[in-house]
Design a protein around this motif. Structure first.
Motif, PDB file in Angstrom:
ATOM      1  N   HIS A  40       0.869  -1.184   0.000  1.00 18.69           N
ATOM      2  CA  HIS A  40       0.000   0.000   0.000  1.00 18.69           C
ATOM      3  C   HIS A  40       0.902   1.228   0.000  1.00 18.69           C
ATOM      4  CE1 HIS A  40      -2.632   3.042   2.197  1.00 18.69           C
ATOM      5  NE2 HIS A  40      -3.174   2.864   1.009  1.00 18.69           N
ATOM      6  N   LYS A  41       0.842   1.995  -1.091  1.00 11.89           N
ATOM      7  CA  LYS A  41       1.750   3.139  -1.213  1.00 11.89           C
ATOM      8  C   LYS A  41       0.983   4.308  -1.803  1.00 11.89           C
ATOM      9  CE  LYS A  41       6.472   3.906  -2.841  1.00 11.89           C
ATOM     10  NZ  LYS A  41       7.582   3.344  -3.622  1.00 11.89           N
ATOM     11  N   LYS A  42       0.811   5.338  -1.010  1.00 14.56           N
ATOM     12  CA  LYS A  42       0.130   6.527  -1.532  1.00 14.56           C
ATOM     13  C   LYS A  42       1.079   7.261  -2.470  1.00 14.56           C
ATOM     14  CE  LYS A  42      -3.299   7.316   1.991  1.00 14.56           C
ATOM     15  NZ  LYS A  42      -3.560   7.950   3.291  1.00 14.56           N
ATOM     16  N   SER A  43       0.543   7.857  -3.521  1.00 11.65           N
ATOM     17  CA  SER A  43       1.407   8.465  -4.543  1.00 11.65           C
ATOM     18  C   SER A  43       2.179   9.667  -4.016  1.00 11.65           C
ATOM     19  CB  SER A  43       0.583   8.850  -5.761  1.00 11.65           C
ATOM     20  OG  SER A  43      -0.544   9.580  -5.338  1.00 11.65           O
ATOM     21  N   GLU A  44       1.603  10.356  -3.001  1.00 14.11           N
ATOM     22  CA  GLU A  44       2.237  11.627  -2.585  1.00 14.11           C
ATOM     23  C   GLU A  44       3.275  11.467  -1.464  1.00 14.11           C
ATOM     24  OE1 GLU A  44      -1.686  11.364  -0.258  1.00 14.11           O
ATOM     25  OE2 GLU A  44      -0.841  10.667  -2.132  1.00 14.11           O
ATOM     26  N   ILE A  45       3.710  10.232  -1.182  1.00 11.94           N
ATOM     27  CA  ILE A  45       4.639  10.074  -0.053  1.00 11.94           C
ATOM     28  C   ILE A  45       6.030  10.613  -0.375  1.00 11.94           C
ATOM     29  CG2 ILE A  45       3.459   8.086   0.979  1.00 11.94           C
ATOM     30  CD1 ILE A  45       5.794   6.383  -0.246  1.00 11.94           C
ATOM     31  N   ALA A  46       6.764  10.958   0.699  1.00 10.01           N
ATOM     32  CA  ALA A  46       8.129  11.462   0.544  1.00 10.01           C
ATOM     33  C   ALA A  46       9.030  10.355   0.006  1.00 10.01           C
ATOM     34  CB  ALA A  46       8.651  11.930   1.903  1.00 10.01           C
ATOM     35  N   VAL A  47      10.080  10.739  -0.705  1.00  8.44           N
ATOM     36  CA  VAL A  47      10.981   9.734  -1.300  1.00  8.44           C
ATOM     37  C   VAL A  47      11.656   8.865  -0.242  1.00  8.44           C
ATOM     38  CG1 VAL A  47      11.606  10.522  -3.604  1.00  8.44           C
ATOM     39  CG2 VAL A  47      12.597  11.664  -1.625  1.00  8.44           C
ATOM     40  N   ASN A  48      11.929   9.484   0.931  1.00  8.50           N
ATOM     41  CA  ASN A  48      12.636   8.715   1.965  1.00  8.50           C
ATOM     42  C   ASN A  48      11.693   8.106   3.006  1.00  8.50           C
ATOM     43  OD1 ASN A  48      11.859  11.075   3.080  1.00  8.50           O
ATOM     44  ND2 ASN A  48      13.814  11.568   4.049  1.00  8.50           N
ATOM     45  N   GLU A  49      10.412   8.016   2.671  1.00 12.55           N
ATOM     46  CA  GLU A  49       9.415   7.437   3.583  1.00 12.55           C
ATOM     47  C   GLU A  49       9.813   5.992   3.941  1.00 12.55           C
ATOM     48  OE1 GLU A  49       6.354   9.128   4.381  1.00 12.55           O
ATOM     49  OE2 GLU A  49       5.778   7.481   5.713  1.00 12.55           O
ATOM     50  N   VAL A  50       9.811   5.695   5.227  1.00 14.18           N
ATOM     51  CA  VAL A  50      10.157   4.331   5.675  1.00 14.18           C
ATOM     52  C   VAL A  50       8.865   3.521   5.769  1.00 14.18           C
ATOM     53  CG1 VAL A  50      11.180   2.951   7.533  1.00 14.18           C
ATOM     54  CG2 VAL A  50      12.128   5.209   6.979  1.00 14.18           C
ATOM     55  N   PRO A  51       8.779   2.391   5.065  1.00 13.69           N
ATOM     56  CA  PRO A  51       7.526   1.630   5.088  1.00 13.69           C
ATOM     57  C   PRO A  51       7.315   0.852   6.387  1.00 13.69           C
ATOM     58  CG  PRO A  51       9.167   0.461   3.793  1.00 13.69           C
ATOM     59  CD  PRO A  51       9.790   1.772   4.182  1.00 13.69           C
ATOM     60  N   LEU A  52       6.042   0.652   6.707  1.00 16.42           N
ATOM     61  CA  LEU A  52       5.645  -0.244   7.789  1.00 16.42           C
ATOM     62  C   LEU A  52       5.581  -1.640   7.167  1.00 16.42           C
ATOM     63  CD1 LEU A  52       4.493  -0.484  10.729  1.00 16.42           C
ATOM     64  CD2 LEU A  52       2.227  -0.242   9.706  1.00 16.42           C
ATOM     65  N   VAL A  53       6.390  -2.557   7.664  1.00 20.40           N
ATOM     66  CA  VAL A  53       6.520  -3.872   7.013  1.00 20.40           C
ATOM     67  C   VAL A  53       6.142  -4.995   7.973  1.00 20.40           C
ATOM     68  CG1 VAL A  53       8.168  -5.516   5.999  1.00 20.40           C
ATOM     69  CG2 VAL A  53       8.349  -3.085   5.446  1.00 20.40           C
ATOM     70  N   GLY A  81      -4.906  -4.017   8.461  1.00 18.97           N
ATOM     71  CA  GLY A  81      -5.598  -2.789   8.870  1.00 18.97           C
ATOM     72  C   GLY A  81      -4.608  -1.650   9.057  1.00 18.97           C
ATOM     73  N   LYS A  82      -3.472  -1.957   9.688  1.00 22.09           N
ATOM     74  CA  LYS A  82      -2.459  -0.923   9.928  1.00 22.09           C
ATOM     75  C   LYS A  82      -1.777  -0.512   8.622  1.00 22.09           C
ATOM     76  CE  LYS A  82      -1.326  -2.290  14.703  1.00 22.09           C
ATOM     77  NZ  LYS A  82      -1.785  -1.136  15.463  1.00 22.09           N
ATOM     78  N   ILE A  83      -1.508  -1.496   7.761  1.00 23.69           N
ATOM     79  CA  ILE A  83      -0.844  -1.205   6.487  1.00 23.69           C
ATOM     80  C   ILE A  83      -1.742  -0.327   5.604  1.00 23.69           C
ATOM     81  CG2 ILE A  83      -0.200  -2.365   4.293  1.00 23.69           C
ATOM     82  CD1 ILE A  83       1.230  -4.473   6.159  1.00 23.69           C
ATOM     83  N   CYS A  84      -3.051  -0.607   5.630  1.00 22.35           N
ATOM     84  CA  CYS A  84      -3.995   0.206   4.853  1.00 22.35           C
ATOM     85  C   CYS A  84      -4.155   1.610   5.438  1.00 22.35           C
ATOM     86  CB  CYS A  84      -5.362  -0.474   4.799  1.00 22.35           C
ATOM     87  SG  CYS A  84      -5.400  -1.869   3.667  1.00 22.35           S
ATOM     88  N   SER A  85      -3.841   1.766   6.721  1.00 19.96           N
ATOM     89  CA  SER A  85      -4.022   3.069   7.377  1.00 19.96           C
ATOM     90  C   SER A  85      -2.791   3.955   7.264  1.00 19.96           C
ATOM     91  CB  SER A  85      -4.322   2.881   8.867  1.00 19.96           C
ATOM     92  OG  SER A  85      -5.431   2.049   9.029  1.00 19.96           O
ATOM     93  N   THR A  86      -1.704   3.398   6.758  1.00 13.11           N
ATOM     94  CA  THR A  86      -0.466   4.171   6.684  1.00 13.11           C
ATOM     95  C   THR A  86      -0.173   4.543   5.227  1.00 13.11           C
ATOM     96  OG1 THR A  86       1.828   4.205   7.459  1.00 13.11           O
ATOM     97  CG2 THR A  86       1.084   2.165   6.474  1.00 13.11           C
ATOM     98  N   ALA A  87       0.683   5.548   5.030  1.00 14.52           N
ATOM     99  CA  ALA A  87       0.962   6.022   3.664  1.00 14.52           C
ATOM    100  C   ALA A  87       1.751   4.994   2.855  1.00 14.52           C
ATOM    101  CB  ALA A  87       1.726   7.335   3.719  1.00 14.52           C
ATOM    102  N   TYR A  88       2.602   4.214   3.555  1.00 15.37           N
ATOM    103  CA  TYR A  88       3.449   3.247   2.851  1.00 15.37           C
ATOM    104  C   TYR A  88       3.594   2.016   3.750  1.00 15.37           C
ATOM    105  CZ  TYR A  88       7.582   1.601   0.147  1.00 15.37           C
ATOM    106  OH  TYR A  88       8.460   0.878  -0.623  1.00 15.37           O
ATOM    107  N   GLY A  89       2.975   0.942   3.332  1.00 12.52           N
ATOM    108  CA  GLY A  89       3.043  -0.278   4.125  1.00 12.52           C
ATOM    109  C   GLY A  89       3.197  -1.497   3.220  1.00 12.52           C
ATOM    110  N   ILE A  90       3.886  -2.510   3.717  1.00 11.76           N
ATOM    111  CA  ILE A  90       4.139  -3.721   2.921  1.00 11.76           C
ATOM    112  C   ILE A  90       3.862  -4.962   3.771  1.00 11.76           C
ATOM    113  CG2 ILE A  90       5.870  -5.060   1.633  1.00 11.76           C
ATOM    114  CD1 ILE A  90       7.458  -2.446   1.266  1.00 11.76           C
ATOM    115  N   MET A  91       3.004  -5.823   3.281  1.00 10.78           N
ATOM    116  CA  MET A  91       2.779  -7.133   3.894  1.00 10.78           C
ATOM    117  C   MET A  91       3.532  -8.151   3.046  1.00 10.78           C
ATOM    118  SD  MET A  91       1.246  -9.206   6.098  1.00 10.78           S
ATOM    119  CE  MET A  91      -0.148  -8.407   6.889  1.00 10.78           C
TER     120      MET A  91
END
Ligand SMILES: [Zn+2]
Length: 210
Positions: A40-53, A81-91
């Motif tokens: 789950h990755k929103k298009s407007e996230i910062a380049v250095n955004e750290v994903p929730l994995v 649920g948490k991954i969908c709620s964050t700007a950048y998350g990976i399962m």
């Protein structure tokens, strides 16, 4: 160690909230569908955004059959649920990790030994397996493929943090998951916390059974 992207598509999903993820299927060392990544990755996230994995081990009994003997289904839903709620998350769904890596047949055999009084570690050992036979190298390879070298890890398990750090993936934060204790999973979850050093969102007490 070869990790290859085999197929990808968009997938609309709904857990505690709805979102669209990119589903990517990876083979590893020639094993097809070894890791399924839901990103789950929103298009407007910062380049250095750290994903929730989250690196999640497949558990057909807990996730599909509604087993109350473990917390895998509950953790998967909570994690998504948490991954969908964050700007950048990976399962990262590890398809060959059933039964801590011993497969479904052996897991059923281990459950039978547990009916006779063994705990989860003793049962695996009686069957000739280590307490935990999972190999996380495919997860590491997929993170490297996705160019992820820093993560906020969604886990209670200190082993997963160790594996990532040993493979040069920086863990900047640990986000714990909660558990719902019941009479069937109580022994297992307390063992996870008290023997395997898992850190639940709230400390589990012997008496906190619903
Ligand atoms: Zn499970």
């Amino acid at each position: 160690m070869k990790c290859e992207l085999m197929a990808e598509c968009k997938l609309p999903v709904k857990f505690s909230r709805a979102c669209e993820v990119d589903m990517k299927s990876f083979s590893y060392n020639g094993r097809p569908e070894e890791v399924i990544a839901l990103i789950h990755k929103k298009s407007e996230i910062a380049v250095n955004e750290v994903p929730l994995v989250r690196v999640h081990s497949a558990c057909i009994t807990g996730e599909i059959f509604g087993s109350q003997k473990c917390d895998c289904g509950y953790q998967f839903k909570q994690g998504m649920g948490k991954i969908c709620s964050t700007a950048y998350g990976i399962m990262l769904y590890m398809t060959s990790h059933e039964g801590r890596g011993i497969g479904l047949n052996n897991k059923i055999r281990a459950y039978q030994l547990q009916e006779q009084g063994a705990n989860t570690i003793e049962a695996n050992e009686k069957l000739g397996f280590p307490a935990d036979a999972r190999d996380f190298s495919a997860a590491v390879a997929v993170l490297k493929f996705l160019k992820v070298d820093r993560v906020k890890i969604l886990t209670n398990n200190p082993e997963k943090i160790k594996v990532l750090r040993n493979n040069n993936i920086e863990v900047v934060e640990q986000v714990s998951l909660s558990a719902e204790l019941n009479q069937f999973n109580k022994q297992y979850l307390l063992l996870k916390q008290n023997v395997l050093a898992h850190r639940f969102q709230h400390f589990l007490q012997e008496t906190s059974v619903f």
